[in-house]
Design a protein around this motif. Structure first.
Motif, PDB file in Angstrom:
ATOM      1  N   ALA A 189       0.816  -1.227   0.000  1.00 51.90           N
ATOM      2  CA  ALA A 189       0.000   0.000   0.000  1.00 51.90           C
ATOM      3  C   ALA A 189       0.844   1.268   0.000  1.00 51.90           C
ATOM      4  N   CYS A 190       2.148   1.136   0.285  1.00 52.18           N
ATOM      5  CA  CYS A 190       3.007   2.331   0.367  1.00 52.18           C
ATOM      6  C   CYS A 190       3.790   2.501  -0.933  1.00 52.18           C
ATOM      7  N   PRO A 191       3.500   3.560  -1.706  1.00 51.52           N
ATOM      8  CA  PRO A 191       4.200   3.737  -2.987  1.00 51.52           C
ATOM      9  C   PRO A 191       5.678   4.082  -2.821  1.00 51.52           C
ATOM     10  N   GLY A 192       6.064   4.642  -1.664  1.00 53.14           N
ATOM     11  CA  GLY A 192       7.484   4.921  -1.418  1.00 53.14           C
ATOM     12  C   GLY A 192       8.267   3.617  -1.413  1.00 53.14           C
ATOM     13  N   PRO A 245      -1.403  11.840   2.752  1.00 52.86           N
ATOM     14  CA  PRO A 245      -0.381  12.321   3.693  1.00 52.86           C
ATOM     15  C   PRO A 245       1.026  12.410   3.111  1.00 52.86           C
ATOM     16  N   CYS A 246       1.222  12.029   1.831  1.00 53.46           N
ATOM     17  CA  CYS A 246       2.589  12.070   1.294  1.00 53.46           C
ATOM     18  C   CYS A 246       2.589  12.374  -0.193  1.00 53.46           C
ATOM     19  N   ASP A 248       4.449  10.726  -2.283  1.00 51.40           N
ATOM     20  CA  ASP A 248       4.623   9.461  -3.014  1.00 51.40           C
ATOM     21  C   ASP A 248       3.323   9.001  -3.655  1.00 51.40           C
ATOM     22  N   LYS A 249       2.204   9.414  -3.076  1.00 52.24           N
ATOM     23  CA  LYS A 249       0.902   9.032  -3.629  1.00 52.24           C
ATOM     24  C   LYS A 249       0.687   9.663  -5.004  1.00 52.24           C
ATOM     25  N   MET A 393       6.241  -0.021   5.318  1.00 52.27           N
ATOM     26  CA  MET A 393       5.901   1.383   5.096  1.00 52.27           C
ATOM     27  C   MET A 393       7.191   2.206   5.063  1.00 52.27           C
ATOM     28  N   ALA A 394       7.296   3.131   4.128  1.00 57.35           N
ATOM     29  CA  ALA A 394       8.545   3.873   3.965  1.00 57.35           C
ATOM     30  C   ALA A 394       8.786   4.919   5.049  1.00 57.35           C
ATOM     31  N   CYS A 395       7.724   5.458   5.630  1.00 56.50           N
ATOM     32  CA  CYS A 395       7.922   6.522   6.626  1.00 56.50           C
ATOM     33  C   CYS A 395       8.174   5.945   8.014  1.00 56.50           C
ATOM     34  N   GLY A 398       5.180   5.440  10.148  1.00 55.85           N
ATOM     35  CA  GLY A 398       4.033   5.156   9.270  1.00 55.85           C
ATOM     36  C   GLY A 398       3.367   6.375   8.670  1.00 55.85           C
ATOM     37  N   CYS A 399       2.155   6.154   8.147  1.00 55.31           N
ATOM     38  CA  CYS A 399       1.497   7.163   7.301  1.00 55.31           C
ATOM     39  C   CYS A 399       1.087   8.437   8.045  1.00 55.31           C
ATOM     40  N   GLY A 402       3.628  11.041   7.399  1.00 59.38           N
ATOM     41  CA  GLY A 402       4.005  11.221   5.990  1.00 59.38           C
ATOM     42  C   GLY A 402       4.564  12.613   5.711  1.00 59.38           C
TER      43      GLY A 402
HETATM   44 FE1  SF4 Z   1       4.291   5.304   2.480  1.00 60.09          FE
HETATM   45 FE2  SF4 Z   1       4.771   7.351   4.087  1.00 60.09          FE
HETATM   46 FE3  SF4 Z   1       3.114   7.656   2.033  1.00 60.09          FE
HETATM   47 FE4  SF4 Z   1       2.386   6.134   4.133  1.00 60.09          FE
HETATM   48  S1  SF4 Z   1       2.761   8.352   4.145  1.00 60.09           S
HETATM   49  S2  SF4 Z   1       2.120   5.642   1.959  1.00 60.09           S
HETATM   50  S3  SF4 Z   1       4.356   5.256   4.730  1.00 60.09           S
HETATM   51  S4  SF4 Z   1       5.338   7.204   1.900  1.00 60.09           S
END
Ligand code: SF4
Length: 476
Positions: A189-192, A245-246, A248-249, A393-395, A398-399, A402
């Motif tokens: 679910a995390c595009p990062g 929240p980011c 990357d979305k 999750m990249a962050c 978590g989200c 973000g």
């Molecule tokens: Fe991934 Fe961070 Fe975006 Fe959540 S907020 S989807 S952890 S990059």
């Protein structure tokens, strides 16, 4: 305008420069001389990078041109207003569409739909001192005031992401004898994280990735397919915006996998961050707290939404928790009420186990932040990954943390994050299978669970990206 990065950074290790909410790792080449342990980077107001040499002088650093293909989705570059490269995805674009609607001939207007993530809602709630329900209603009022027609909540589409993740895991667990790459299932679910996986370990990691679409992209299917049919519209006559929240979305929404060749339209046309919604409010001279609340919209005409709903299992969607509980019940007949997390190296790397007759039968983990992701990938490469499922999750944290979330200049980041987490967890939770409208949509829209249609609209695929040769010395 001064760069938000003006000043001097001290990097004790290049790894410190990796991860969302931090500066982009791409624009500079850093000489890290052995033994020194420290590289000093000076950033001018115009965004130029200089390395401070050992004799106290400065050396201008090469600045790389970044395209979507290069981007490693660390959220660094795009936090700087001067370097936003994804021009099709900004709050200005939303404004342009709304303005064009005002002068368009009847029949030429776009139906504007905004889908708000629960993480963005919690961040705005903290900013304006509101509770989550009031925030949802006032946000709906705000968007409608500026010309948006419908405002939805991506918690609704997350029901599908969670249910499909449960089903996929059980299938792959049962089929593990037939494929060495059936497990672990790595959440997608995390595009990062997906961007990193495709660009750095593509063919190795892709077979492990869950094929389930993220809540943003399931919402894309719902709006451009189901909702378009309900409204007797073609997908291209709807302009679909998500609030996330980011940054990357934005990359996720831009993937060719989510573009309809037939209608020349994306499932999600534009992604705006929480911070960009705040900018929109400022530009309109509106304070969210002063708006009269409006009723919430629902995607299903048979369901009326009085208040927002959410899911258990933390601010990144609760994938681990939902898949774990479902798998325990389905595969081992064990009902798990409460999940006990065991922290490993740090609070962003935790694991959960299920035991039966003294044996560990399910072994799950949550790995947040690029340090822990690198660790996980190393375990996998060495054939020493004990997990059946990992929520990646990249962050860090978590989200809710973000890179597109709101910052409060006078509140320390940790305190603000705690406030956002509390607000996020105040929302009533429900099991995805019990959410009103979900079973009906599986039946009427998707033609049943596990159908070809459900596979096409709720799942996706990934693509290994050839590594571009780079002199930037990035160590993943
Ligand atoms: Fe991934 Fe961070 Fe975006 Fe959540 S907020 S989807 S952890 S990059």
């Amino acid at each position: 305008m001064a760069s938000p990065f003006s000043g001097v950074l001290q990097l004790t290790d290049l790894d410190d420069f990796i991860g969302p909410s931090q500066d982009c790792i791409k624009p500079m080449k850093v000489d890290k001389r052995s033994g020194s342990g420290v590289a000093k980077i000076h950033i001018e107001d115009d965004g130029s990078y200089f390395q401070v040499t050992q004799d106290g002088g400065t050396r201008k650093l090469e600045k790389a041109k970044i395209s979507l293909d290069d981007c490693l989705a660390c959220s660094g570059c795009v936090t700087s207003a001067e370097t936003v490269l994804i021009t099709q995805q900004s709050h200005e674009e939303l404004r342009k569409v709304i303005d064009a609607n005002k002068t368009a001939a009847p029949g030429q207007q776009k139906l504007v739909v905004v889908s708000v993530s629960p993480q963005s809602r919690a961040s705005l709630a903290a900013q304006f001192g509101l509770n989550p329900t009031d925030t949802a209603r006032k946000l709906t009022a705000f968007f409608k005031k500026i010309g948006v027609h419908y405002v939805f909540d991506t918690s609704f589409s997350r029901n599908f992401s969670l249910l499909e993740s449960q089903r996929e895991f059980v299938q792959r667990f049962r089929g593990q004898a037939g494929s060495q790459q059936a497990l672990p299932v790595l959440a997608s679910a995390c595009p990062g994280w997906i961007c990193y996986a495709e660009k750095t370990h593509g063919s190795f990691l892709i077979p492990y990735l869950s094929t389930v679409r993220s809540p943003q992209q399931v919402m894309g299917s719902l709006v451009k397919d189901f909702f378009a049919q309900q409204q007797h519209l073609t997908p291209d006559s709807i302009y679909h915006v998500t609030v996330m929240p980011c940054y990357d979305k934005k990359l996720e929404a831009s993937r060719p996998d989510f573009f309809s060749q037939d209608y020349q339209t994306r499932d999600v046309d534009c992604v705006v961050t929480t911070g960009e919604v705040f900018k929109l409010l400022e530009e309109e001279g509106i304070s969210l707290s002063e708006l009269e609340p409006a009723p919430l919209d629902s995607l299903c005409s048979s369901v009326s939404a009085q208040e927002p709903s959410s899911h258990r299992g933390g601010g990144s969607g609760g994938y681990l928790e939902h898949v774990f509980q479902h798998a325990a019940r389905e595969l081992f007949g064990i009902h798990v009420d409460e999940i006990t997390y065991r922290p490993l190296r740090n609070k962003d790397f935790q694991e959960v186990t299920l035991e039966k007759e003294g044996q560990i039968v399910l072994h799950f983990a949550a790995a947040y932040g690029f340090r822990n992701i690198q660790n996980l990938v190393q375990k996998l490469k060495r054939g020493r990954c004990p997990y059946h499922y990992v929520e990646v999750m990249a962050c860090p944290a978590g989200c809710l943390n973000g890179g597109g979330q709101l910052k409060a200049p006078n509140t320390p980041g940790k305190e603000l994050l705690q406030r956002v987490e509390t607000l996020y967890s105040m929302v009533r939770t429900e099991a995805p299978e019990d959410a009103p409208g979900i079973q009906e949509l599986y039946r009427c829209w998707l033609q049943g669970e596990g159908s070809e249609r459900a596979g096409r609209l709720l799942h996706t695929s990934y693509h290994a990206v050839e590594k571009a040769s780079s002199s930037l010395g990035i160590r993943w």
